[in-house]
Design an enzyme around this catalytic site. Structure first.
Site, PDB file in Angstrom:
ATOM      1  CD  GLU B  60      18.168  55.453  35.249  1.00  0.00           C
ATOM      2  OE1 GLU B  60      17.627  55.376  36.308  1.00  0.00           O
ATOM      3  OE2 GLU B  60      18.054  54.380  34.430  1.00  0.00           O
ATOM      4  CG  HIS B 129      12.824  52.847  24.880  1.00  0.00           C
ATOM      5  ND1 HIS B 129      11.878  52.708  25.617  1.00  0.00           N
ATOM      6  CD2 HIS B 129      13.904  51.777  25.117  1.00  0.00           C
ATOM      7  CE1 HIS B 129      12.133  51.886  26.494  1.00  0.00           C
ATOM      8  NE2 HIS B 129      13.319  51.316  26.328  1.00  0.00           N
TER       9      HIS B 129
END
Lengths: 346, 325
Positions: B60, B129
């Site tokens: 990322e 999540h």
């Protein structure tokens, strides 16, 4: 492994020089000018005219030699210790000084100069060079991007991500690591168990080249090869330039705490500028009057830059709110009004 | 007009941006062949090819850092991070470089990129999540942070974010991706960033929320109307900058303010809205400002997640409290 070397410490040449005598004299002049800047900055810091300064003394060949292999419009992304490289790619001494004086206008090189302001975080900027070069390829340009960083930066996670992306996407990137032996106090051996930093290149599917970073000619040669590969679309290269920072990490550092005078002296004997002077003397390209004159004009150019930087008026206090966004947001406008109402501390 | 859900509306915006501007590229993990973990980029790789819709390695920080460099050199990258809980490795790039290059270079360089990040809970996902850490980004100088709650806004705000000359973090409520459908114009239109909107009129209480909490707030408002309470619902839409004028006007109008977020409570957006209300609308208030938020805990896993993410019960209770004050 032996680093690539074209110029011996005594100025004798191995093989063919990568540049002719005139160009060698131009690059010698550039190195002398850069050192004049370095020494001026150290003096100004002591006088309180500059904030903390990070000297590059000893690394002039690594920086001037690598930039000499670039085209004027190539991208350079470098660190706080790379002023010589940034200047040689078109960044103004006055901008570099202004930045060290604590003025954001120092971060704005001329419009046609593709050099980002120096990265102060260690290691995060190498991936920026990957993106810059990648963007050029996507737009059909053959500009390449070179990232300059030190041995310490190779321990950062972002080094891995940058090298990995460059390899996977075959971006036109040159990774120039100036291994100057120490990251502040930490010796290279404490950054990695690998014998050479170039070993890392294998893992990313790119060539790794070990070079004598205090050898101007070798630096030009290896960078030229790397730039050629990048420009031809053949992907990135990792260069480990073995060099040494003769000064402390910055003006706030006491290098005697972690390294011996003997080590510094040993590297002074391998000085990159002395080596080219010896070569020029052997080649009939040097006389004392010439060097005296160029040293004088180098100091003059730096003094002019100092005058230019010191004559820039400070920003008005609210200018910070104009710099954060293209157009100030509502939050910037409200906070500017609050600062105007109460004023800042004296 | 086509009836689209929020994920489809975002897909439509990306499709238009790719078609109309050659500088636009998409960069992210699994966004190409697969169409993204939420299928938001479905079909775009097939339509625009791998040089425009780029599948990146699982990194990322590298994705955002590369996009940052691309943006400086004239590309308009739109990054997808798979979940907000996976954005933290990229936070250094955002706070240290993306939000700073314009200031650092006194406007000489800028990084117009969009970072799309699905966020929020309520779907019983695995750990990491369901994060709602948007306040971290709202706290970060030099970027804009926006959150749509409807398909119409999602498309118009994303197109506005892509056109914006500054970096934008675009948060997408996971729970709403496929929750509702709405008529969305087929062509390009912009919903301006930085502007809140009133999604339900009311006179007794102002409920402030954004993203998935807008739907919960509306549910509470409908339920409370049966109790004779008239609840106004304001969708903030933009967290940075915050539309203070809209917040202050609403609080002055109704005199009661409740802020609903699913993020941790301390130093969150609810605290910021409450601070704005007390600074600029204190003398209009008939009751203390209530915050209905997630707790200062990790988002619990599926079995107890509903005790963390605010819903009808907790929002209604807060509204009743400010009515009784």
């Amino acid at each position: 492994m032996e680093p690539i070397r074209l110029l011996e410490v005594d100025g004798t040449l191995r093989g063919d020089p990568p540049v002719d005598l005139d160009e060698t004299r131009r690059l010698f002049t550039a190195m002398v000018t850069a050192r004049a800047y370095d020494s001026k900055c150290n003096a100004m810091q002591v006088q309180g005219r500059l904030a903390t300064y990070a000297s590059f003394e000893g690394q002039e060949a690594a920086q001037i030699g690598s930039i000499a292999a670039l085209r004027n419009d190539d991208w350079v992304v470098a660190t706080y210790r790379d002023a010589a490289a940034m200047w040689f790619q078109g960044y103004l001494w006055a901008n570099l000084l202004l930045g060290r004086m604590g003025d954001e206008r120092g971060g704005a090189p001329p419009e046609d100069v593709n050099v980002l302001p120096p990265s102060i975080t260690v290691g995060a900027h190498m991936i920026h060079a990957v993106g810059l070069g990648w963007a050029e390829s996507l737009q059909g340009s053959d500009r390449i991007a070179m990232a300059l960083f030190g041995d310490g930066a190779t321990s950062e996670g972002d080094f891995h991500e940058a090298m990995n992306f460059a390899g996977v996407f075959s971006t036109p990137t040159v990774f120039l690591c100036q291994n100057n032996g120490f990251a502040i106090s930490m010796p290279r051996q404490r950054q990695t168990a690998a014998e050479w930093l170039t070993n890392k290149a294998i893992g990313y599917g790119m060539p790794g080249v070990l070079v004598d970073g205090n050898d101007l000619f070798a630096m030009i040669g290896v960078t030229r090869d790397a730039v050629g590969r990048a420009r031809a679309g053949d992907g990135p290269t990792f260069i480990e330039a073995l060099t040494f920072r003769v000064g402390p990490h910055t003006t706030t550092d006491d290098a005697a705490r972690y390294r011996s005078d003997d080590l510094v002296e040993e590297w002074r004997r391998r000085d990159p500028i002395d080596r080219v002077r010896l070569y020029l003397q052997r080649s009939g390209g040097w006389d004392e009057a010439w060097e005296t004159e160029l040293a004088e004009s180098a100091r003059g150019a730096i003094e002019e830059a100092v005058t230019a930087a010191e004559s820039v008026d400070p920003f008005e206090p609210g200018a910070i709110f104009d710099r954060m966004y293209s157009t100030p947001t509502s939050a910037m406008d409200r906070q500017r009004a609050a600062l105007r109402r109460d004023g800042g501390d004296d | 007009m086509t009836e689209l859900n929020l994920a489809q509306a975002i897909n439509s915006a990306l499709d238009l941006a790719l078609a109309n501007d050659q500088r636009v590229v998409l960069l992210g993990e699994d966004i190409g062949v697969t169409g993204g973990v939420f299928r938001v980029t479905d079909g775009l790789y097939q339509r625009y090819g791998g040089d425009r819709v780029i599948d990146a390695p699982v990194a990322e920080s590298g994705i955002v850092g590369a996009a940052f460099g691309m943006a400086i050199a004239g590309i308009r990258p739109i990054v997808e991070i798979q979940f907000l809980g996976f954005a933290y490795p990229a936070y250094d790039q955002i706070v240290s470089h993306v939000g700073r290059i314009r200031n650092r270079s006194n406007h000489r360089f800028s990084a117009p990129l969009v970072i799309r990040i699905p966020y929020g809970g309520g779907i019983g996902a695995a750990e990491h999540h369901s994060e709602s850490s948007e306040a971290i980004f709202a706290h970060t100088p030099g970027i804009k942070v926006v959150v749509p709650s409807t398909p119409y806004d999602a498309k118009g705000m994303l197109l506005a974010a892509i056109a914006d000359p500054d970096p934008v973090v675009f948060l997408e409520p996971i729970r709403l991706y496929r929750a509702v459908k709405q008529d969305v114009p087929d062509d390009e239109y912009l919903v301006p960033l930085g502007v809140a909107t009133t999604v339900r009129e009311g006179t007794d209480v102002s409920l402030f929320s954004y993203g998935s909490m807008v739907r919960e707030s509306r549910r509470a408002a409908e339920a409370l109307s049966g109790e004779g309470v008239s609840v106004e619902v304001i969708d903030l839409r933009s967290l940075a900058p915050l539309d203070e004028e809209a917040i202050v006007a609403a609080a002055r109008r109704t005199g009661r303010a409740v802020v609903v977020t699913e993020s941790p409570r301390t130093a969150g957006m609810a605290s910021e809205v409450a601070a704005v209300v007390q600074e600029r609308a204190l003398y209009s208030l008939l009751a203390p400002v209530e915050r209905v938020t997630g707790w200062d805990t990790v988002v619990p896993l599926k079995r107890t997640e509903h005790h963390h993410v605010p819903g009808l019960k907790r929002i209604s209770a807060a509204v009743r409290r400010v009515m009784e004050a």
